[in-house]
Scaffold this motif. Structure first.
Motif, PDB file in Angstrom:
ATOM      1  N   LYS A   1     -12.176 139.414  21.710  1.00 24.98           N
ATOM      2  CA  LYS A   1     -11.823 138.196  20.962  1.00 24.98           C
ATOM      3  C   LYS A   1     -10.720 138.488  19.955  1.00 24.98           C
ATOM      4  O   LYS A   1     -10.726 139.521  19.293  1.00 24.98           O
ATOM      5  CB  LYS A   1     -13.054 137.648  20.229  1.00 24.98           C
TER       6      LYS A   1
ATOM      7  N   GLN B   1      -3.072 126.013  20.729  1.00 23.87           N
ATOM      8  CA  GLN B   1      -4.112 126.213  19.729  1.00 23.87           C
ATOM      9  C   GLN B   1      -4.984 124.972  19.608  1.00 23.87           C
ATOM     10  O   GLN B   1      -4.667 123.902  20.147  1.00 23.87           O
ATOM     11  CB  GLN B   1      -3.492 126.497  18.355  1.00 23.87           C
TER      12      GLN B   1
ATOM     13  N   LEU C   1     -15.033 129.140  18.432  1.00 21.82           N
ATOM     14  CA  LEU C   1     -14.094 129.838  19.303  1.00 21.82           C
ATOM     15  C   LEU C   1     -14.736 131.097  19.874  1.00 21.82           C
ATOM     16  O   LEU C   1     -14.548 131.428  21.057  1.00 21.82           O
ATOM     17  CB  LEU C   1     -12.822 130.197  18.530  1.00 21.82           C
TER      18      LEU C   1
ATOM     19  N   LEU D   1     -11.318 123.598  24.302  1.00 24.00           N
ATOM     20  CA  LEU D   1     -10.799 124.848  24.846  1.00 24.00           C
ATOM     21  C   LEU D   1     -10.892 124.881  26.368  1.00 24.00           C
ATOM     22  O   LEU D   1     -10.041 125.473  27.044  1.00 24.00           O
ATOM     23  CB  LEU D   1     -11.556 126.036  24.251  1.00 24.00           C
TER      24      LEU D   1
ATOM     25  N   THR E   1     -17.296 130.203  22.600  1.00 24.47           N
ATOM     26  CA  THR E   1     -16.614 129.801  23.831  1.00 24.47           C
ATOM     27  C   THR E   1     -16.070 131.018  24.571  1.00 24.47           C
ATOM     28  O   THR E   1     -16.224 131.143  25.791  1.00 24.47           O
ATOM     29  CB  THR E   1     -15.470 128.819  23.509  1.00 24.47           C
ATOM     30  N   PHE E   2     -15.437 131.929  23.830  1.00 22.05           N
ATOM     31  CA  PHE E   2     -14.923 133.168  24.439  1.00 22.05           C
ATOM     32  C   PHE E   2     -16.075 133.939  25.091  1.00 22.05           C
ATOM     33  O   PHE E   2     -15.966 134.395  26.230  1.00 22.05           O
ATOM     34  CB  PHE E   2     -14.237 134.028  23.382  1.00 22.05           C
TER      35      PHE E   2
ATOM     36  N   ARG F   1      -9.382 135.970  17.190  1.00 22.35           N
ATOM     37  CA  ARG F   1      -9.406 134.636  16.583  1.00 22.35           C
ATOM     38  C   ARG F   1      -8.629 134.611  15.268  1.00 22.35           C
ATOM     39  O   ARG F   1      -8.699 135.548  14.479  1.00 22.35           O
ATOM     40  CB  ARG F   1     -10.849 134.216  16.301  1.00 22.35           C
TER      41      ARG F   1
ATOM     42  N   SER G   1     -10.854 135.252  28.116  1.00 26.03           N
ATOM     43  CA  SER G   1     -10.304 134.161  27.318  1.00 26.03           C
ATOM     44  C   SER G   1      -9.938 132.965  28.200  1.00 26.03           C
ATOM     45  O   SER G   1     -10.245 132.921  29.386  1.00 26.03           O
ATOM     46  CB  SER G   1      -9.108 134.626  26.486  1.00 26.03           C
ATOM     47  N   ILE G   2      -9.267 131.998  27.620  1.00 25.00           N
ATOM     48  CA  ILE G   2      -8.999 130.735  28.286  1.00 25.00           C
ATOM     49  C   ILE G   2      -8.124 130.911  29.520  1.00 25.00           C
ATOM     50  O   ILE G   2      -8.336 130.282  30.556  1.00 25.00           O
ATOM     51  CB  ILE G   2      -8.331 129.750  27.292  1.00 25.00           C
TER      52      ILE G   2
ATOM     53  N   TRP H   1      -6.443 120.087  21.709  1.00 24.59           N
ATOM     54  CA  TRP H   1      -5.905 121.340  22.236  1.00 24.59           C
ATOM     55  C   TRP H   1      -4.495 121.034  22.716  1.00 24.59           C
ATOM     56  O   TRP H   1      -4.290 120.112  23.515  1.00 24.59           O
ATOM     57  CB  TRP H   1      -6.782 121.843  23.376  1.00 24.59           C
TER      58      TRP H   1
ATOM     59  N   LEU I   1      -7.099 133.186  20.412  1.00 25.47           N
ATOM     60  CA  LEU I   1      -7.604 131.847  20.131  1.00 25.47           C
ATOM     61  C   LEU I   1      -7.289 131.492  18.682  1.00 25.47           C
ATOM     62  O   LEU I   1      -7.813 132.108  17.750  1.00 25.47           O
ATOM     63  CB  LEU I   1      -9.107 131.784  20.388  1.00 25.47           C
ATOM     64  N   ASP I   2      -6.433 130.521  18.497  1.00 29.10           N
ATOM     65  CA  ASP I   2      -6.018 130.063  17.174  1.00 29.10           C
ATOM     66  C   ASP I   2      -6.518 128.654  16.939  1.00 29.10           C
ATOM     67  O   ASP I   2      -6.600 127.838  17.871  1.00 29.10           O
ATOM     68  CB  ASP I   2      -4.493 130.074  17.043  1.00 29.10           C
TER      69      ASP I   2
END
Length: 353
Positions: free
Chosen positions: A68, A148, A106, A173, A109-110, A70, A121-122, A144, A129-130
């Motif tokens: 992660k 970010q 965040l 996300l 979700t990760f 963030r 990640s996404i 989104w 992730l910002d």
């Protein structure tokens, strides 16, 4: 979502029809907040429509980073992005609920995508992730923008702060996952399917964090977003579309849960936030028929379907349903429990696969 379909959509949480209802029926302060939010969303739409593809550099798997990363910023009521950095990866709690909720959301979700689907990640390439909190004045939305997350604080009359619901963070996300994998056009059925994928992942992220079974989950999207002044429990219900709210200010939840009630409209990009209730309910039906944790079999089927090369940008409900049925048979046996559950789940919303 905020906008019409184009190459670079902005994925907003609050449907435009809800903001329109507030602008029509609210008091002076509520109307002003709704109109300000709508105006900002229109500006974001214009900016994204003129954006050049080169502004989004390619993400190369060869340079993927693990773990992660963030960064939570605050706009302090301004409309500057990303704003001032408040909390970075591994730093202690800030004491600001919006900052810490965004950071935790965040992270949850990760972790979900990493632990359940082995996704980095996404973008599956270690994307940092910002998020920016405290965006604008009484901004009634979260979105989104392909780079970010951005969260408003809400107006305090209709909406609470937009970091309050984990499934909302996961929902937004997850638009990035769909954008990366399937590039579903944000219009009509493909757009409603896009919205539904975010609700499916958002709900599973919340269920995974709570270690809930499909039977125990509430299947609500955005629980806690409405203030106590609103007669509603959430923005949407996957278990019972059309029942999430019924309020004199907002009107009644317009989501259908069956194809016989499909809403034909040019509003809301062809009803993307409305008709998403149909595939939402199909997933609920499938997950509860299979039983256990939704992410284990039903979620795997939906995730693999999203990544299937047969999913085209204009894919509608029936094509996606057939792909999920095919994948369920391949993964868990043709005619077996999970495969049968998929067929029955789609049939329950009027789609015969």
């Amino acid at each position: 979502m905020c906008m019409q379909h184009d190459r670079h959509p902005i994925f907003c949480l609050i449907p435009p029809y809800l903001l329109d209802q507030i602008a029509r029926n609210g008091n002076k302060e509520q109307r002003e907040a709704a109109l300000r939010t709508r105006a900002k969303d229109a500006t974001f739409r214009s900016l994204r429509m003129t954006a050049q593809p080169s502004r989004n550099p390619p993400l190369l798997a060869a340079t993927a980073l693990a773990g992660k990363r963030r960064s939570i910023y605050t706009a302090d009521g301004s409309e500057t992005l990303p704003g001032k950095l408040v909390r970075g990866e591994g730093q202690p709690v800030s004491g600001d609920p919006a900052v810490d909720e965004a950071y935790d959301g965040l992270g949850a979700t990760f972790d979900f995508f990493a632990e359940v689907f082995d996704r980095n990640s996404i973008d599956d390439a270690g994307l940092a992730l910002d998020a920016t909190v405290h965006f604008g004045k009484a901004y009634n939305n979260a979105f989104w923008n392909s780079a970010q997350m951005v969260f408003g604080d809400g107006d305090g009359q209709v909406f609470n702060r937009f970091t309050v619901a984990l499934d909302v963070i996961g929902h937004e996300l997850a638009h990035g996952v769909t954008e990366d994998e399937a590039k579903l056009m944000y219009f009509n059925q493909s757009g409603a399917l896009n919205e539904s994928m975010s609700d499916v992942f958002g709900s599973m992220i919340k269920q995974y964090a709570k270690q809930q079974t499909a039977e125990d989950a509430d299947w609500l999207i955005g629980e806690g977003l409405f203030t106590k002044k609103i007669n509603g429990v959430a923005l949407r219900s996957m278990k019972a579309p059309g029942t999430a709210f019924d309020d004199k200010l907002l009107g009644k939840d317009p989501q259908p849960g069956h194809m016989k009630d499909f809403v034909h409209t040019f509003d809301d990009n062809g009803g993307v936030h409305i008709n998403s209730g149909i595939p939402n309910h199909a997933f609920y039906q499938v997950a509860t028929r299979i039983g256990g944790h939704a992410w284990e079999k039903a979620g795997r089927i939906w995730y693999d379907a999203l990544r299937d090369p047969r999913v085209r940008p204009n894919t509608g409900f029936l094509r996606f349903a057939r792909i999920t049925s095919d994948i369920a048979g391949r993964l868990y046996g043709t005619g077996k429990g999970a495969h049968q559950a998929v067929k029955e789940g789609w049939a329950a919303v009027g789609i015969d696969v």
